[in-house]
Scaffold this motif. Structure first.
Motif, PDB file in Angstrom:
ATOM      1  N   LYS A 187       0.700  -0.969  -0.184  1.00 36.94           N
ATOM      2  CA  LYS A 187      -0.521  -0.124  -0.315  1.00 36.94           C
ATOM      3  C   LYS A 187       1.009   1.476   0.420  1.00 36.94           C
ATOM      4  O   LYS A 187       2.090   1.343   0.580  1.00 36.94           O
ATOM      5  N   PRO A 226       0.568   5.096   1.132  1.00 34.60           N
ATOM      6  CA  PRO A 226       0.176   6.455   2.258  1.00 34.60           C
ATOM      7  C   PRO A 226      -0.855   6.714   1.841  1.00 34.60           C
ATOM      8  O   PRO A 226      -1.529   6.983   1.317  1.00 34.60           O
ATOM      9  N   LEU A 227      -1.583   6.605   3.256  1.00 35.75           N
ATOM     10  CA  LEU A 227      -2.985   7.476   3.712  1.00 35.75           C
ATOM     11  C   LEU A 227      -2.844   8.390   3.858  1.00 35.75           C
ATOM     12  O   LEU A 227      -2.588   8.697   5.088  1.00 35.75           O
ATOM     13  N   ASN A 269      -5.210   4.357   7.968  1.00 35.87           N
ATOM     14  CA  ASN A 269      -4.000   3.975   8.269  1.00 35.87           C
ATOM     15  C   ASN A 269      -4.064   2.884   9.591  1.00 35.87           C
ATOM     16  O   ASN A 269      -3.501   1.404   9.642  1.00 35.87           O
ATOM     17  N   LEU A 297      13.118   9.693   4.994  1.00 35.65           N
ATOM     18  CA  LEU A 297      11.558   9.049   4.855  1.00 35.65           C
ATOM     19  C   LEU A 297      12.209   8.309   3.256  1.00 35.65           C
ATOM     20  O   LEU A 297      11.460   7.184   3.110  1.00 35.65           O
ATOM     21  N   GLU A 352       4.609  -1.358   3.802  1.00 30.98           N
ATOM     22  CA  GLU A 352       4.339   0.048   3.322  1.00 30.98           C
ATOM     23  C   GLU A 352       5.288   0.724   3.240  1.00 30.98           C
ATOM     24  O   GLU A 352       6.484   0.021   4.252  1.00 30.98           O
ATOM     25  N   HIS A 395       7.154   6.260   5.572  1.00 28.70           N
ATOM     26  CA  HIS A 395       6.389   7.695   5.049  1.00 28.70           C
ATOM     27  C   HIS A 395       5.356   7.996   4.902  1.00 28.70           C
ATOM     28  O   HIS A 395       4.677   6.990   4.684  1.00 28.70           O
ATOM     29  N   GLY A 396       4.621   9.196   5.081  1.00 27.45           N
ATOM     30  CA  GLY A 396       3.439   9.167   5.039  1.00 27.45           C
ATOM     31  C   GLY A 396       3.480   9.334   2.605  1.00 27.45           C
ATOM     32  O   GLY A 396       3.845  10.189   2.686  1.00 27.45           O
ATOM     33  N   SER A 397       1.838  10.894   2.767  1.00 22.14           N
ATOM     34  CA  SER A 397       1.722  11.311   1.463  1.00 22.14           C
ATOM     35  C   SER A 397       1.911  12.494   1.106  1.00 22.14           C
ATOM     36  O   SER A 397       2.678  12.726  -0.679  1.00 22.14           O
ATOM     37  N   ALA A 398       2.930  12.868   2.084  1.00 24.08           N
ATOM     38  CA  ALA A 398       4.463  14.370   1.875  1.00 24.08           C
ATOM     39  C   ALA A 398       3.509  14.933   0.716  1.00 24.08           C
ATOM     40  O   ALA A 398       3.340  14.842  -1.146  1.00 24.08           O
ATOM     41  N   LYS A 414       2.500  18.226  -0.648  1.00 21.52           N
ATOM     42  CA  LYS A 414       3.488  19.036  -1.547  1.00 21.52           C
ATOM     43  C   LYS A 414       4.153  18.747  -2.658  1.00 21.52           C
ATOM     44  O   LYS A 414       4.536  19.029  -3.971  1.00 21.52           O
ATOM     45  N   TYR A 415       4.541  17.404  -2.904  1.00 25.40           N
ATOM     46  CA  TYR A 415       4.899  15.901  -4.173  1.00 25.40           C
ATOM     47  C   TYR A 415       3.818  15.765  -5.204  1.00 25.40           C
ATOM     48  O   TYR A 415       4.800  14.818  -5.841  1.00 25.40           O
ATOM     49  N   ASN A 448      11.079  10.517  -4.088  1.00 29.07           N
ATOM     50  CA  ASN A 448      11.804   8.820  -4.123  1.00 29.07           C
ATOM     51  C   ASN A 448      11.418   7.431  -3.890  1.00 29.07           C
ATOM     52  O   ASN A 448      10.569   7.926  -2.632  1.00 29.07           O
ATOM     53  N   TYR A 475      15.936  19.177  -5.048  1.00 32.25           N
ATOM     54  CA  TYR A 475      14.921  18.787  -5.695  1.00 32.25           C
ATOM     55  C   TYR A 475      15.284  19.997  -6.992  1.00 32.25           C
ATOM     56  O   TYR A 475      15.035  20.418  -8.504  1.00 32.25           O
TER      57      TYR A 475
HETATM   58  P1  NAP Z   1       5.008  12.751   5.009  1.00 34.99           P
HETATM   59  O1  NAP Z   1       4.127  12.654   4.231  1.00 34.99           O
HETATM   60  O2  NAP Z   1       6.038  11.886   5.613  1.00 34.99           O
HETATM   61  O3  NAP Z   1       6.388  13.332   4.573  1.00 34.99           O
HETATM   62  C1  NAP Z   1       7.291  14.940   5.715  1.00 34.99           C
HETATM   63  C2  NAP Z   1       8.706  14.968   4.480  1.00 34.99           C
HETATM   64  O4  NAP Z   1       9.335  13.589   4.265  1.00 34.99           O
HETATM   65  C3  NAP Z   1       8.302  15.533   3.295  1.00 34.99           C
HETATM   66  O5  NAP Z   1       7.867  16.955   3.479  1.00 34.99           O
HETATM   67  C4  NAP Z   1       9.648  15.379   2.932  1.00 34.99           C
HETATM   68  O6  NAP Z   1      10.508  15.596   3.087  1.00 34.99           O
HETATM   69  C5  NAP Z   1      10.216  13.478   2.701  1.00 34.99           C
HETATM   70  N1  NAP Z   1       9.423  12.534   2.459  1.00 34.99           N
HETATM   71  C6  NAP Z   1       8.362  11.979   2.747  1.00 34.99           C
HETATM   72  N2  NAP Z   1       8.391  10.074   1.532  1.00 34.99           N
HETATM   73  C7  NAP Z   1       9.416  11.168   0.724  1.00 34.99           C
HETATM   74  C8  NAP Z   1       9.134  10.073  -0.088  1.00 34.99           C
HETATM   75  N3  NAP Z   1       8.674   9.064  -1.207  1.00 34.99           N
HETATM   76  N4  NAP Z   1      10.983  11.186  -1.070  1.00 34.99           N
HETATM   77  C9  NAP Z   1      11.716  12.028  -0.429  1.00 34.99           C
HETATM   78  N5  NAP Z   1      10.965  12.389   0.391  1.00 34.99           N
HETATM   79  C10 NAP Z   1      10.201  12.054   1.025  1.00 34.99           C
HETATM   80  O7  NAP Z   1       4.935  13.494   6.461  1.00 34.99           O
HETATM   81  P2  NAP Z   1       3.685  14.060   6.963  1.00 34.99           P
HETATM   82  O8  NAP Z   1       3.402  15.127   5.652  1.00 34.99           O
HETATM   83  O9  NAP Z   1       3.654  14.660   7.997  1.00 34.99           O
HETATM   84  O10 NAP Z   1       2.430  13.054   6.450  1.00 34.99           O
HETATM   85  C11 NAP Z   1       1.382  13.693   5.908  1.00 34.99           C
HETATM   86  C12 NAP Z   1       0.102  12.696   5.581  1.00 34.99           C
HETATM   87  O11 NAP Z   1       0.064  11.494   5.539  1.00 34.99           O
HETATM   88  C13 NAP Z   1      -0.807  12.893   6.356  1.00 34.99           C
HETATM   89  O12 NAP Z   1      -2.168  13.094   6.634  1.00 34.99           O
HETATM   90  C14 NAP Z   1      -0.421  11.587   7.766  1.00 34.99           C
HETATM   91  O13 NAP Z   1      -1.222  11.393   8.695  1.00 34.99           O
HETATM   92  C15 NAP Z   1      -0.521  10.455   6.371  1.00 34.99           C
HETATM   93  N6  NAP Z   1       0.472   9.601   6.966  1.00 34.99           N
HETATM   94  C16 NAP Z   1       0.214   8.511   6.776  1.00 34.99           C
HETATM   95  C17 NAP Z   1       1.354   7.573   6.822  1.00 34.99           C
HETATM   96  C18 NAP Z   1       0.933   5.770   6.295  1.00 34.99           C
HETATM   97  O14 NAP Z   1       0.059   5.810   5.203  1.00 34.99           O
HETATM   98  N7  NAP Z   1       1.822   4.983   6.570  1.00 34.99           N
HETATM   99  C19 NAP Z   1       1.848   7.244   7.120  1.00 34.99           C
HETATM  100  C20 NAP Z   1       2.550   8.912   7.376  1.00 34.99           C
HETATM  101  C21 NAP Z   1       2.166   9.872   7.606  1.00 34.99           C
HETATM  102  P3  NAP Z   1      10.641  17.342   2.563  1.00 34.99           P
HETATM  103  O15 NAP Z   1       9.855  18.489   3.343  1.00 34.99           O
HETATM  104  O16 NAP Z   1      12.411  17.421   3.210  1.00 34.99           O
HETATM  105  O17 NAP Z   1      11.461  16.861   1.505  1.00 34.99           O
END
Ligand code: NAP
Length: 489
Positions: free
Chosen positions: A75, A77-78, A90, A251, A267, A270-273, A275-276, A283, A328
């Motif tokens: 899966k 991220p959600l 999740n 991450l 999975e 990391h989460g759904s990031a 902004k990207y 990555n 980037y």
């Molecule tokens: P995030 O999505 O993990 O992103 C945080 C930062 O980590 C990003 O801004 C980026 O850093 C970096 N990053 C994450 N994934 C990357 C990738 N594949 N490649 C490159 N850089 C990556 O954390 P969040 O912004 O706190 O959470 C966003 C949403 O995701 C929330 O709704 C949260 O609840 C959800 N979430 C879901 C799961 C899951 O489903 N397993 C886990 C965690 C969070 P830079 O900004 O430094 O480039």
């Protein structure tokens, strides 16, 4: 990692997920398909799109049905969109299928330069996955005081500790460290520490010791190469596994497996990031790494090794680098698609700088499904903590409650405010809030409090003093099943 489970089918439930999820998952799927591994995909959905359809859990029935059948999920991220649903879909998925262990490995990778490069970081966080504060049982006890229950069971601890040791054996690892906050939370976090110390004796071939979680965080930054396997509670594991991912490049490089006795969900950490999302720049390595773990779980060892080798070759050669590695805006970053294409091109090649690990089947512990895991010979209730909402200050509340308890089986022992004794006054300087924990104990020190005696006291307290919550003070085999307040004698 390879697991001996009952999954004979190679059908996998594929959940693309939200934000960057679909891009990552598509990358992993293309690579797996290119190896010719016998995996068929059943695409299902969860998360944002599902919340927006008005399904409050974020997980629809056809997704649950698919997972019940395939027992294996890859899966993305959600996310939980603001204004929809209350719980993370999740966490719901992990809990619905009792995936009690979350394995989060990180390893120094070729071509990914970090301040730790050259130190040989190669460690795994084994995070308990369904208990702790993630039970998500929260209440507003008063309009201004919120409570979240931290639930830790002996059974949950036994499962995660055994999984950590079994995992260490399956990968030929040397040590398992248990990281807890048992110095402060002696009963909850302490249950993991005690269970760990007991079960560690069954694994004399593996070194083991306990570390306080805050020192663990400190040591992880100072000397991460000392760690091999770290087993910890849900919240601790959530936090330190983001930290450990940063040690090897972030991450984008941190895969994970959620393992249970029946279902496994793979999975990225990391989460759904958001902004990207949709930019084709992220990555995909974390999801690719998760899919490698999935293939081993399914017994597809050759395909797993082939992908791992091709990924390592791609990183070693450095012909393509993702934005998280080179920046980037550097003009040097490749797209997610180009990175994926390069891995596919490298299938069949072997890395020069990293020796592949030898994987043995992972024996996922299956312990008794009996809900009762500890049977004390004796138990009694010696009192009750009655939580009261009150705007009074302790010097007024204390005597008022003492007067109400007159003529009942219970007497007031002390009152605390957010865990610190405020009555009888010990000369402390506490800025009270409107929720007090009022500890009543039996006047007869050898007695056993009955429900009727407790109800009699509650009836006398209300409505003047609004009780909002009660905890019985139990003793099991003569040992108190509760802790003292700060400052309580
Ligand atoms: P995030 O999505 O993990 O992103 C945080 C930062 O980590 C990003 O801004 C980026 O850093 C970096 N990053 C994450 N994934 C990357 C990738 N594949 N490649 C490159 N850089 C990556 O954390 P969040 O912004 O706190 O959470 C966003 C949403 O995701 C929330 O709704 C949260 O609840 C959800 N979430 C879901 C799961 C899951 O489903 N397993 C886990 C965690 C969070 P830079 O900004 O430094 O480039």
């Amino acid at each position: 990692m390879a697991a001996s489970n009952q999954n004979t089918s190679k059908t996998v439930t594929l959940i693309p997920g939200d934000g960057i999820g679909p891009e990552c998952v598509e990358s992993a799927r293309r690579i797996i398909d290119a190896t010719g591994a016998g995996v068929t995909w059943e695409v299902r959905h969860a998360g944002e799109s599902v919340f927006k359809q008005g399904i409050p859990s974020g997980v629809p029935t056809d997704t649950i049905e698919s997972i019940r059948k395939t027992r294996c999920v890859l899966k993305g991220p959600l996310g939980t969109p603001v204004g929809y649903g209350e719980k993370s879909a999740n966490v719901t998925l992990r809990k619905l299928f009792e995936t009690f262990g979350n394995i989060r490995p990180v390893r120094e990778l070729p071509g990914v330069k970090t301040p730790y490069s050259g130190r040989g970081i190669d460690l795994v966080v084994v995070r308990e996955n369904v208990e702790d504060l993630y039970a998500g049982i929260e209440h507003m006890q008063t309009p201004s005081v919120a409570q979240c229950l931290k639930l830790i069971s002996r059974k949950g601890c036994e499962k995660i500790v055994r999984l950590a040791f079994e995992f260490a054996r399956s990968e030929g690892r040397k040590s398992v460290v248990c990281a807890t906050k048992s110095n402060i939370m002696k009963l909850t976090e302490g249950t993991l520490k005690r269970t760990f110390e007991e079960i560690a004796k069954e694994y004399p071939d593996i070194q083991s010791w306990h570390i306080i979680i805050d020192n663990c965080a400190h040591q992880l930054v100072k000397k991460p190469e000392q760690f091999d396997v770290i087993v910890t509670t849900n919240m601790n594991g959530d936090i330190i596994s983001d930290l450990t991912s940063a040690l090897v490049g972030g991450l984008g490089f941190a895969p994970s497996a959620n393992l249970g006795n029946d279902v496994a969900i793979f999975e990225a950490v990391h989460g759904s990031a958001p902004k990207y999302a949709g930019k084709n720049v992220i990555n995909p390595t974390a999801v690719i790494g998760s899919s490698i773990m999935m293939l081993r779980h399914l017994g597809e060892f050759d395909a797993a090794q082939k992908i791992e080798n091709a990924l390592l070759v791609t990183l070693e050669e450095g012909k393509v680098k993702t934005g998280d590695v080179v920046g980037y805006d550097s003009g040097l970053a490749c797209t997610t698609t180009a990175f994926t294409d390069e891995i596919i091109k490298n299938l069949g090649k072997e890395p020069r700088t990293i020796k592949p690990r030898v994987y043995k089947p992972l024996n996922i512990p299956r312990i008794s499904s009996d809900p009762v895991s500890v049977r004390p010979k004796s138990r009694r209730v010696i009192g009750a903590d009655i939580f009261v909402e009150s705007g009074l200050l302790p010097d007024k509340l204390g005597p008022a409650l003492e007067a109400k308890a007159e003529g009942t089986a219970l007497k007031l022992k002390m009152i605390s405010n957010r865990g610190t004794q405020v009555y009888p006054d010990k000369g402390t300087l506490i800025d009270c809030v409107d929720q007090y924990r009022c500890r009543f104990v039996l006047r007869d020190a050898a007695g056993n409090l009955s429900d009727n005696e407790l109800i009699t006291l509650l009836n006398k307290l209300s409505p003047e003093h609004q009780w909002v919550h009660i905890e019985k003070l139990a003793e099991f085999d003569g040992q108190p099943g509760f802790t003292k307040a700060q400052g309580e004698d």
